[in-house]
Design a protein around this motif. Sequence first.
Motif, short mmCIF file in Angstrom:
data_model
loop_
_atom_site.label_atom_id
_atom_site.label_comp_id
_atom_site.label_asym_id
_atom_site.label_seq_id
_atom_site.Cartn_x
_atom_site.Cartn_y
_atom_site.Cartn_z
N SER A 94 9.99 65.07 19.24
CA SER A 94 9.66 64.15 19.23
C SER A 94 9.57 63.11 20.41
O SER A 94 11.03 63.35 21.36
CB SER A 94 9.87 63.09 17.99
N THR A 131 6.12 64.21 17.05
CA THR A 131 5.20 62.37 17.23
C THR A 131 5.50 62.89 18.53
O THR A 131 6.24 63.28 19.28
CB THR A 131 5.86 61.58 16.24
N GLN A 132 4.68 61.61 18.74
CA GLN A 132 4.27 61.57 20.54
C GLN A 132 4.62 62.57 21.62
O GLN A 132 5.03 62.46 22.37
CB GLN A 132 5.23 59.43 20.33
N ARG A 155 1.85 63.98 14.19
CA ARG A 155 1.31 62.99 14.75
C ARG A 155 1.35 62.53 16.05
O ARG A 155 2.83 62.06 16.17
CB ARG A 155 2.39 61.25 13.42
N ASP A 181 0.24 58.65 14.93
CA ASP A 181 1.27 58.40 14.10
C ASP A 181 1.65 56.72 14.29
O ASP A 181 1.54 56.07 14.15
CB ASP A 181 2.70 58.15 15.53
#
Length: 396
Positions: A94, A131-132, A155, A181
Amino acid sequence: APYIAQAGGDIIFVHANSVYDSINFPADNSVTLTPSIRILGEGSGVEHRIAVTSLGVIPVPRATTFVNRPTFLNSPGDAVTLVSGSTAVASEFSGFVIGSSDPLLGPTSGPVGNGIVGNGLPGGLANVVVTQTDINFAGGDGILMSNVTGPVTFRGVRINDPTGVGLHVTGGTGGITFGDDFVSGDQGEIVNSGDYALLIENTLNGSFVNLTDSTITDTAGNGILIDNVAGTVTVDETTINDGLITGIEVRSSTGSINFRGPINIDNPTNDAIFIHDMLGASTTSFTQNAIVNITDRNARGIYLLTNAGLVQFGGAVSIADTAGSPDAALEYQDSSGNASFQNITINGGGGDGIVIGGIAPLLDNSGRFNATGVTTISNVAGNGILITDDDADVSF
C-alpha cells in the motif's frame, strides 16, 4: 532478481520520494510479497494504520517530510506479485506508484508485464490488501487476478491506461473487492483505452467481484466483458466513449451480474449493451440508480439474445441515434428468460424503435417482455414497436 520481502518484521516502511528504476535499482525493481508482511509506502495524503497495545489503532508516523509516494519505474516483468496472508494478518502492499503518470515520461515508464498479479494456483491466494496505489501504463494488464480462493481487497487503487486489460479476473472461488479507501477517501478508478477496461471470466460458484464505489472510464477501448461467471459481479459508475467493439457485453453465465451506478455509453462501434446466452439461474440487473444513457449508437442500443435468465433494468433507459443506424434501438430475441424495463426513451434511428421476435420461425421468444413505466419513441424511420411471429408475453 526481484525484491522479496523478508519476514524480519511485521512492516517494511518505504520512505517517500524513493524511486526504484530498472537502471539504478535493477535488483529492487519488482516486489513479491511475503505472507502477512505489510509493505507500506510513505507519502503526502497517504495514511497507514497499525494496532498498538494500550493505544488501539493509530496512524503510522511519518519518517520524512517528502511528498511523493515510492515509485517503481520500468519493471522488466510484473511489478508486484501478491502472496497470501493469514486470516489474522493480511499481506499488504500500500502507498506506492507503479509507472509514472507524467504525460511525457508515463507511457514508457510502466512495467513490461502486469502491474499487479496474483495466482491462486497451486496453493491459493487469499487475505491480501492493496490500498492507495496507482498503476500507470502497464505493458500487460493493470491488475491480473487468477484463481483467487479468498478475500483480496483493492481500495483507493487507480489503474491508468495499461496496454492490456485494466482489471482482469479469471477463475477462482474467492472474493475480490475494488473500491474506495476508507482512510483516504480515494475511489477505485480504472481509466482505459485499447483493450477491455474490465474483463471477468470463468469465475466459480461462491465467488464475487465487487466494484462498488469505483469508476470506469473507457475511451476508444473494448469496454466491459463479463463471460462465464457463476458467482456475483457488481459494477458501479461506468462511462464508455468511442468503443472499438461492444460497450458492455454479458454472456454465457449462471451467476448474478449487477450494475449499480450510472451507465453512459457514447458512439460504440457495435451494440452498446449486448446480453446473450445467459443460463436459467442467471440474473443481470441494472438497479434503479443504474440509469442507462446511450448516445450516438451505430448498432443496437440494447440487444437481448437467447437468454434463459432474468434481465432487468430498474432505472430509466435512454437510447439516442443521430447517425441513422438501421438496427433497432432495443431488441429482444430467442429468449425464454424474462426482460423487464421501467421508463424507456428512444430518439432517432434508421430502423425500428423496439423489435421483439422475427429472427426466424424456430427462434421465437417464450419469455416475458415487460415495460412498466413510460415508453417514449420518436424520430425513428421504421416502426415504433415491432412484434413479429413471436410467442413472448409482451406488456407496455
